[in-house]
Design a protein around this motif. Structure first.
Motif, PDB file in Angstrom:
ATOM      1  N   THR A 389       0.858  -1.182   0.000  1.00  0.00           N
ATOM      2  CA  THR A 389       0.000   0.000   0.000  1.00  0.00           C
ATOM      3  C   THR A 389       0.895   1.232   0.000  1.00  0.00           C
ATOM      4  O   THR A 389       1.414   1.613   1.031  1.00  0.00           O
ATOM      5  N   SER A 390       1.145   1.819  -1.125  1.00  0.00           N
ATOM      6  CA  SER A 390       0.529   1.593  -2.414  1.00  0.00           C
ATOM      7  C   SER A 390       1.540   2.005  -3.486  1.00  0.00           C
ATOM      8  O   SER A 390       2.623   2.489  -3.167  1.00  0.00           O
ATOM      9  N   PHE A 391       1.147   1.856  -4.765  1.00  0.00           N
ATOM     10  CA  PHE A 391       1.986   2.447  -5.803  1.00  0.00           C
ATOM     11  C   PHE A 391       1.744   3.945  -5.899  1.00  0.00           C
ATOM     12  O   PHE A 391       2.693   4.721  -5.969  1.00  0.00           O
ATOM     13  N   ASN A 392       0.481   4.375  -5.898  1.00  0.00           N
ATOM     14  CA  ASN A 392       0.236   5.795  -6.182  1.00  0.00           C
ATOM     15  C   ASN A 392      -0.990   6.368  -5.477  1.00  0.00           C
ATOM     16  O   ASN A 392      -1.748   7.126  -6.060  1.00  0.00           O
ATOM     17  N   GLU A 393      -1.171   6.027  -4.191  1.00  0.00           N
ATOM     18  CA  GLU A 393      -2.194   6.711  -3.406  1.00  0.00           C
ATOM     19  C   GLU A 393      -1.531   7.948  -2.782  1.00  0.00           C
ATOM     20  O   GLU A 393      -1.087   7.940  -1.636  1.00  0.00           O
ATOM     21  N   TRP A 394      -1.443   9.011  -3.581  1.00  0.00           N
ATOM     22  CA  TRP A 394      -0.708  10.216  -3.190  1.00  0.00           C
ATOM     23  C   TRP A 394      -1.388  10.969  -2.054  1.00  0.00           C
ATOM     24  O   TRP A 394      -0.720  11.621  -1.246  1.00  0.00           O
ATOM     25  N   HIS A 395      -2.701  10.896  -1.960  1.00  0.00           N
ATOM     26  CA  HIS A 395      -3.411  11.650  -0.919  1.00  0.00           C
ATOM     27  C   HIS A 395      -3.003  11.198   0.481  1.00  0.00           C
ATOM     28  O   HIS A 395      -2.941  12.017   1.408  1.00  0.00           O
ATOM     29  N   GLU A 396      -2.754   9.909   0.641  1.00  0.00           N
ATOM     30  CA  GLU A 396      -2.422   9.374   1.957  1.00  0.00           C
ATOM     31  C   GLU A 396      -0.924   9.160   2.139  1.00  0.00           C
ATOM     32  O   GLU A 396      -0.492   8.623   3.155  1.00  0.00           O
ATOM     33  N   GLY A 397      -0.147   9.598   1.164  1.00  0.00           N
ATOM     34  CA  GLY A 397       1.310   9.551   1.300  1.00  0.00           C
ATOM     35  C   GLY A 397       1.867   8.151   1.432  1.00  0.00           C
ATOM     36  O   GLY A 397       2.902   7.945   2.065  1.00  0.00           O
TER      37      GLY A 397
END
Length: 444
Positions: A389-397
């Motif tokens: 978690t994760s490759f690209n969940e940018w909102h949650e860093g």
């Protein structure tokens, strides 16, 4: 004498500051003792939480002999470990999001302009800013992507993402999925992107599994329809992920996010052989993985007929499921009930760019040490599959995608320095290879 006292006071102050800083750093690596406050990403109102409690199986329930899955069930999959030349490994999954957009491809920014989510308590909410972000200088993330605020529809972006995932050695990207015409509250429908993602993954020998998200009206019947739609439409694609079960069947694998929002009695209609619209034994039979947040969810997952459970969240200590200290007990429960346990590990957690009140769930990356601690905790329980978690969940860093240093007039973004933008991709590959070396020894 006064000068000596001044120096002593300064030295004492600096020492105290050092001790405080060290303790705060260690805090990011230590699990908490239980379920802390609200799970990141779960903005559930207290009323909804009470409703969930009423319809869930009793907190004290234990698996009855009738609940134990038979030994010949399809849960423990015989997973093909590696891709061509052993460069990627299909027993390592990574969560992937296609909800981003920008004016060049989509006519506007999507998700990068995320709102500042208000706290559910009006008194607390009044202490924090409201509004939304204004890309490209101000985005809904504490980090800044090397590709800039991109569109998930950009073919060059997709190609870069597949290259990066392959470089990390993770073999299966788990794509966040909503039915056609539906999306999360901050996004736009993106189901039409699935063929492009599958094609791009195929070019890099990657596989694609589906992460079925919560949407208005989701229940066991709608998920039945979702599974039928996905398998009918994409099941023959070369990148569509299937695992070989212990009975020799080749089955798709689905992650079901926020599965606890539907009671186990309803899930059992879909996931047990006697269910009114069961997929078991049909052309749509699959391996279904539920989300465990609270300890009692493991009994609901078993009663509902799921094949396993995953933890998703990268904030160690925020919930029972995401706390590393509980993974051994969860794994033992799964082993005893012929379920698959997939611990989810992440490089850190910071979502204060979209939830400014959630600082207590922040987990500092500590230049990669937090990630390595999580990976070691996962390996210690000898799982068959590990999820990132994760490759690209940018909102949650939680992203391991390449990030770039960025400073604007109003913001200074976090980055991966003193390491380069590939740091977390490289860390992932090193640990994935270690996981598979150790796994070979477990099977001896």
């Amino acid at each position: 004498m006064a000068r000596l006292r001044r120096r002593a006071c300064i030295s004492l102050f600096l020492f105290t500051l050092f001790v405080f800083g060290t303790m705060m750093g260690l805090r990011t690596l230590k699990p908490s003792d239980g379920f802390s406050d609200l799970a990141p990403g779960l903005e559930l109102l207290p009323a909804m939480a009470e409703k969930m409690d009423r319809r869930s199986v009793s907190r004290d329930a234990t698996a009855s002999p009738g609940q134990v899955r038979p030994a010949d069930s399809q849960t423990h999959a015989v997973l093909s470990n590696s891709g061509p030349e052993g460069t990627i490994f299909y027993d390592v999954h990574i969560f992937y999001y296609t909800w981003y957009g920008n004016p060049n491809m989509d006519g506007k920014y999507i998700h990068w302009d995320h709102i500042l989510v208000p706290h559910w308590d009006p008194k607390i909410a009044s202490s924090y800013p409201r509004g939304r972000h204004t890309p490209p200088e101000d985005i809904g993330s504490s980090f800044y992507p090397e590709l800039n605020p991109y569109s998930s529809r950009d073919p060059d972006v997709l190609e870069s993402h597949m290259e990066q995932i392959a470089a990390s050695a993770a073999g299966v990207l788990v794509m966040s999925w909503y039915p056609p015409g539906l999306a999360d509250d901050n996004g736009e429908p993106a189901e039409d992107l699935v063929p492009a993602v599958l094609d791009a993954a195929y070019r890099h020998n990657l596989k694609v599994a589906f992460h079925i998200q919560i949407y208005r009206g989701r229940n066991d019947q709608s998920v039945h329809d979702n599974i039928k739609y996905i398998i009918d439409r994409y099941g023959e694609h070369g990148a569509f992920y299937k695992c070989t079960s212990s009975t020799g069947k080749s089955l798709p694998l689905f992650y079901v996010y926020d599965s606890y929002l539907t009671p186990p009695e309803s899930w059992s209609e879909l996931l047990t052989p006697a269910g009114s619209h069961s997929v078991r034994g049909s052309a749509y039979d699959s391996v279904f993985i539920a989300l465990i947040v609270e300890e009692r969810h493991k009994h609901d997952i078993l009663a509902g007929g799921f094949d396993g459970m995953y933890t998703y969240f990268a904030s160690n200590g925020f919930s029972f499921g995401s706390s590393h200290q509980n993974w051994r007990a969860i794994k033992a429960f799964c082993d005893g009930n012929n379920l698959l346990f997939i611990p989810s590990v992440g490089p850190g957690y910071v979502d204060t760019s979209i939830r400014p009140w959630n600082n207590h769930n922040l987990r500092n990356r500590v230049n990669g040490r937090y990630f390595e601690t999580a990976l070691q905790a996962a390996l210690d329980v000898r799982p068959e599959v590990v999820a990132i978690t994760s490759f690209n969940e940018w909102h949650e860093g939680t992203q391991i995608e390449r990030a770039a240093p960025k400073k604007t007039v109003t913001r200074v973004y976090l980055d991966y320095q003193p390491h380069g933008p590939d740091h977390y991709l490289e860390l992932t590959r090193r640990w994935v290879e270690q996981f598979n070396k150790e796994k070979e020894q477990w099977l001896v």
